[in-house]
Write a protein that holds these residues in place. Sequence first.
Motif: not given
Length: 160
Positions: A6-12, A24-41
């Motif tokens: 995901l390149v610069e995702p905006e909606i959490p 659910a699928t075992g796929a790896k998730l890659h997030l490319v900044k800037p992110l439009g949200f915080d990924i804290s716990d």
Amino acid sequence: MLNIVLVEPEIPHNTGAIARTCAATGAKLHLVKPLGFDISDKMVKRCGLDYWWLVDISVYENLDEYFERNGDSNLWLATTKAPRAYSEADFSAENVSIMFGKETAGLPEWLREKYRDRCIRIPMVSDARSLNLSNSAAILAYEALRQQGFPGLQGFGEMK
């Protein structure tokens, strides 16, 4: 391995739904900044993502860092501007990466031009602008996994 980028995702909530698909699928998730949200716990829990512990996730400062660390082998770009449908893509390689752009603008034009032959789209009626990002990611993830024979996934349920 399937990689969802995901390149610069905006909606959490979109990223949360995509993360659940990855879990659910075992796929790896890659997030490319800037992110439009915080990924804290705290924020992840607010989005209702109780599968976060199952997600293999990497975060990158920018596209340059993503490509430096991962290369571009078997990379596909999902874009409504693509000249061909995803059904024409060969996702059968062992490691496939599917890249999605931000919700409001998609992937940058320079990137689409660089990988023009790797751009794919989900067919839809002409009056529809696009599908929701999380729906698009799920459609393409499962098509890639179908072509690979659903590696590592349970192919049966238990009915009583």
